[in-house]
Write an enzyme that holds these catalytic residues in place. Structure first.
Site, PDB file in Angstrom:
ATOM      1  N   LYS A 196     -10.372  12.672   8.577  1.00 57.06           N
ATOM      2  CA  LYS A 196      -9.888  12.462   9.780  1.00 57.06           C
ATOM      3  C   LYS A 196      -9.994  13.386  10.755  1.00 57.06           C
ATOM      4  CE  LYS A 196      -6.729   8.610   8.207  1.00 57.06           C
ATOM      5  NZ  LYS A 196      -7.455   7.183   8.864  1.00 57.06           N
ATOM      6  N   ARG A 249      -7.658  -0.381   0.657  1.00 58.15           N
ATOM      7  CA  ARG A 249      -8.356  -1.583   0.234  1.00 58.15           C
ATOM      8  C   ARG A 249      -8.816  -1.025  -1.259  1.00 58.15           C
ATOM      9  NH1 ARG A 249     -12.942  -2.001   4.761  1.00 58.15           N
ATOM     10  NH2 ARG A 249     -11.253  -1.008   5.920  1.00 58.15           N
ATOM     11  N   ASP A 301      -2.650  10.114   3.875  1.00 53.89           N
ATOM     12  CA  ASP A 301      -4.163   9.657   4.028  1.00 53.89           C
ATOM     13  C   ASP A 301      -4.815  10.747   5.159  1.00 53.89           C
ATOM     14  OD1 ASP A 301      -6.518   8.715   4.368  1.00 53.89           O
ATOM     15  OD2 ASP A 301      -5.752   6.833   5.457  1.00 53.89           O
ATOM     16  N   ASP A 314     -12.175   7.015   3.868  1.00 55.68           N
ATOM     17  CA  ASP A 314     -11.460   6.965   4.357  1.00 55.68           C
ATOM     18  C   ASP A 314     -10.600   5.405   4.488  1.00 55.68           C
ATOM     19  OD1 ASP A 314      -8.947   7.601   6.045  1.00 55.68           O
ATOM     20  OD2 ASP A 314     -10.202   7.469   8.017  1.00 55.68           O
ATOM     21  N   LYS A 317       0.798  -1.146  -0.062  1.00 53.30           N
ATOM     22  CA  LYS A 317      -0.035   0.077  -0.177  1.00 53.30           C
ATOM     23  C   LYS A 317       0.734   1.366  -0.030  1.00 53.30           C
ATOM     24  CE  LYS A 317      -3.348   2.767   2.659  1.00 53.30           C
ATOM     25  NZ  LYS A 317      -4.255   2.567   4.094  1.00 53.30           N
ATOM     26  N   GLU A 371      -9.400   3.608   2.100  1.00 58.90           N
ATOM     27  CA  GLU A 371      -9.070   3.880   0.605  1.00 58.90           C
ATOM     28  C   GLU A 371      -8.147   2.734   0.308  1.00 58.90           C
ATOM     29  OE1 GLU A 371      -7.624   5.216   3.133  1.00 58.90           O
ATOM     30  OE2 GLU A 371      -5.594   4.867   3.003  1.00 58.90           O
ATOM     31  N   ASP A 397       1.351   6.293   5.483  1.00 61.79           N
ATOM     32  CA  ASP A 397       0.438   5.273   5.002  1.00 61.79           C
ATOM     33  C   ASP A 397       1.042   4.743   3.985  1.00 61.79           C
ATOM     34  OD1 ASP A 397      -1.915   4.153   5.376  1.00 61.79           O
ATOM     35  OD2 ASP A 397      -3.189   5.483   4.480  1.00 61.79           O
TER      36      ASP A 397
HETATM   37  N1  BES Z   1      -4.362   4.435   6.925  1.00 59.61           N
HETATM   38  C1  BES Z   1      -5.865   4.186   7.571  1.00 59.61           C
HETATM   39  C2  BES Z   1      -5.484   3.122   8.775  1.00 59.61           C
HETATM   40  C3  BES Z   1      -4.878   3.567  10.090  1.00 59.61           C
HETATM   41  C4  BES Z   1      -5.167   4.343  10.860  1.00 59.61           C
HETATM   42  C5  BES Z   1      -3.600   2.785  10.263  1.00 59.61           C
HETATM   43  C6  BES Z   1      -4.818   4.728  12.176  1.00 59.61           C
HETATM   44  C7  BES Z   1      -2.744   3.282  11.617  1.00 59.61           C
HETATM   45  C8  BES Z   1      -3.387   4.154  12.426  1.00 59.61           C
HETATM   46  C9  BES Z   1      -6.574   3.606   6.631  1.00 59.61           C
HETATM   47  O1  BES Z   1      -6.682   4.204   5.485  1.00 59.61           O
HETATM   48  C10 BES Z   1      -8.095   4.045   7.283  1.00 59.61           C
HETATM   49  O2  BES Z   1      -8.177   5.358   7.448  1.00 59.61           O
HETATM   50  N2  BES Z   1      -8.685   2.841   7.687  1.00 59.61           N
HETATM   51  C11 BES Z   1     -10.200   3.371   8.408  1.00 59.61           C
HETATM   52  C12 BES Z   1     -11.061   2.464   7.818  1.00 59.61           C
HETATM   53  C13 BES Z   1     -12.518   2.482   8.345  1.00 59.61           C
HETATM   54  C14 BES Z   1     -13.024   3.697   7.539  1.00 59.61           C
HETATM   55  C15 BES Z   1     -13.315   1.357   7.937  1.00 59.61           C
HETATM   56  C16 BES Z   1      -9.888   3.326   9.912  1.00 59.61           C
HETATM   57  O3  BES Z   1      -9.290   2.196  10.347  1.00 59.61           O
HETATM   58  O4  BES Z   1     -10.605   3.710  10.779  1.00 59.61           O
HETATM   59 ZN    ZN Z   2      -4.865   4.651   4.740  1.00 56.54          ZN
HETATM   60 MN    MN Z   3      -7.780   5.903   5.290  1.00 54.33          MN
END
Ligand code: BES
Ligand code: ZN
Ligand code: MN
Length: 495
Positions: free
Chosen positions: A277, A351, A270, A347, A265, A349, A288
């Protein structure tokens, strides 16, 4: 940092600093005993004064030990002899390197050959020394106007017996190669989002390709459009930085041998997109792209180790930003696989870019595909900062990766990918939604990816909790480069 091995008696070694182990209860290791005898009991006498008990992680620096050729003797606590496992061995090595760094010695001779590390062999032990020394020497100051003074420790030498010498040489050179891969991954991770853009990652891949004879292709937006990567492109459409799909080929195996494919990835920042966020710690979302960085680091190590396998690295790279053109919650996109996706949260994104990269991987007829992604905050809640989350559609592959993580002390934990969880991805408007609600967030993200990996053996590493550290030691860890390289080495019949 340079590494070497030397044979001979510890007391005779004329070196700026020699490190020997002391077990709990002030019990001298073999090498410490040799120094003690040469000095007619000098070490025992010092220990009797009570400055060092031999507790794991402690050190005591001595000067002018009689009968010893070295300028300094560094006593390193090892803890109970019977309890010496990998963890204690690594701890002692780290303590020795750190203590030596604080001196003006410039070079450290380690007499750790006799020190047990569970059942690990001399190659493993030497590899750990090189890795830990590189880790202790690592600094990131390319963004500071005043560069830090280089660490004074320039060389680590292992004093080996005749029996262990060749294993030590091998282990050191492996550790050095893996360590360089880890450092590369750390550097890329630590760079800010305004420097480390998708185009920058592509450039770095090209540079790596030139240096290590990897074939590198970079697919531009146009080509991704032609391939029908509607999911990946939907993430990029809110950014002014053009997305890149970076593909690297390491060809160390036979021409016809199927490759292992690593997919990383590469979200260079992000923000969450329209599903923005919250502000605090948002800066950490520059990390990220640590999955992408680990692919580059692993490929570098592969090349330096000359592994006899074929490996393809695929990096979907994009920013995720809010914008008038950005995708919105409720938008439906069509992935390269033909499956449609309702974007309920912009968010989620990672996947969305990975699914198209995974479909793209099919064309390489892979032996197996491993994707690496800072995918979910939920994984951090589940496993903290200790283990990466591991998912796989193939039990044997999962076991292999778990073992690789154990061996490299870069551990992963096997998580479920049961069909029961798939229900959470149901959408009323498309083939699937891109989120599965709060429960088991890391699992449903993996479930999403599993819908794009039916044609090959596949594993997914959620490294959201392990790829970087927050707080005062904020910075990229370089994980899971050690796990990946250990896995690849095993596949190549090495290590
Ligand atoms: N890059 C983030 C995941 C992440 C968040 C990694 C905090 C480390 C610390 C990912 O893109 C993301 O934002 N995932 C969301 C998914 C949710 C919207 C289903 C998450 O984990 O909040
Ligand atoms: Zn992310
Ligand atoms: Mn995200």
């Amino acid at each position: 940092m340079q590494f070497s091995t030397k044979r001979g008696a510890p007391e005779m070694r004329a070196t700026p600093c020699i490190a020997v182990g002391v077990y709990a209860g002030r019990k001298l290791s073999g090498a410490a005993n040799a120094l003690d005898r040469a000095g007619q009991g000098a070490l025992q006498e010092i220990l009797r004064r009570g400055d060092m008990e031999g507790k794991s992680g402690t050190t005591l620096l001595l000067y002018r030990v009689p009968g010893v050729a070295a300028e300094r003797v560094l006593l390193v606590g090892l803890g109970e002899e019977a309890d010496l496992r990998e963890r204690e061995y690594r701890e002692a090595t780290r303590a020795a390197v750190k203590a030596a760094q604080e001196t003006g010695a410039g070079m450290l001779t380690l007499c750790f050959g006799e020190i047990k590390a569970g059942r690990r062999d001399a190659v493993w032990k030497a590899r750990q020394v090189a890795l830990i020394a590189a880790e202790c020497a690592y600094r990131f100051d390319s963004m500071k106007s005043k560069k830090a003074e280089p660490r004074p420790l320039a060389r680590v030498e292992l004093l080996a017996t005749a029996r262990d010498a060749s294993a030590a040489v091998r282990g050191l050179s492996q550790g050095q190669a893996i360590g360089a891969g880890v450092s590369l991954a750390k550097d890329l991770g630590n760079l800010p989002g305004n420097v480390c853009t998708p185009a920058f990652l592509a450039e770095q891949a090209r540079k790596l390709g030139k240096e290590w004879k990897l074939e590198v292709e970079v697919l531009e937006r146009k080509e991704m459009e032609k391939l029908g990567m509607g999911s990946l492109l939907s993430v990029a459409q809110g950014s002014r930085q053009p997305p890149k799909l970076i593909v690297l080929h390491y060809a160390g195996g036979q021409k016809k041998a199927k490759p292992l494919v690593l997919v990383g990835k590469g979200i260079t920042f992000d923000s969450g997109g329209i599903s923005l966020k919250p502000g605090p710690e948002m800066d950490e979302m520059k990390f990220d792209m640590c999955g992408a960085a680990s692919v580059l680091g692993a490929l570098r190590a592969c090349a330096e180790l000359k592994l006899k396998i074929n490996v393809v690295g695929i990096i979907p790279a994009s920013e995720n930003l809010p914008d008038g053109a950005a995708s919105k919650p409720g938008d439906v996109v069509t992935s390269m696989s033909g499956q449609t996706i309702e974007i309920l949260n912009t968010d989620a994104e990672g996947r969305l870019i990975l699914c198209d990269a995974l479909t793209y991987a099919e064309r390489f007829e892979p032996e197996a595909v491993v994707d690496i992604a800072t995918l979910t905050g939920a994984c951090v809640i589940a496993l903290g900062h200790v283990a990466s989350g591991l998912y796989s559609n193939k039990e044997a592959l999962a076991r292999e990766l778990l073992a690789a993580g154990d061996e490299a002390h870069d551990r992963a934990w096997h998580m479920p990918l049961w069909d029961d969880y798939q229900e959470q991805l149901k959408s009323n408007f498309a083939d699937m939604a891109n989120i599965g609600g709060r429960p088991a967030g890391s699992v449903t993200a993996a479930c999403f990816l599993s819908r794009f990996t039916k044609k090959f053996d596949w594993a997914h590493l959620d490294i959201a909790g392990t790829a970087w550290k927050s707080g005062k030691d904020k910075g990229s860890t370089g994980r899971p480069v050690p796990l990946l390289v250990s896995f690849l080495m095993k596949r190549a019949g090495k290590g």
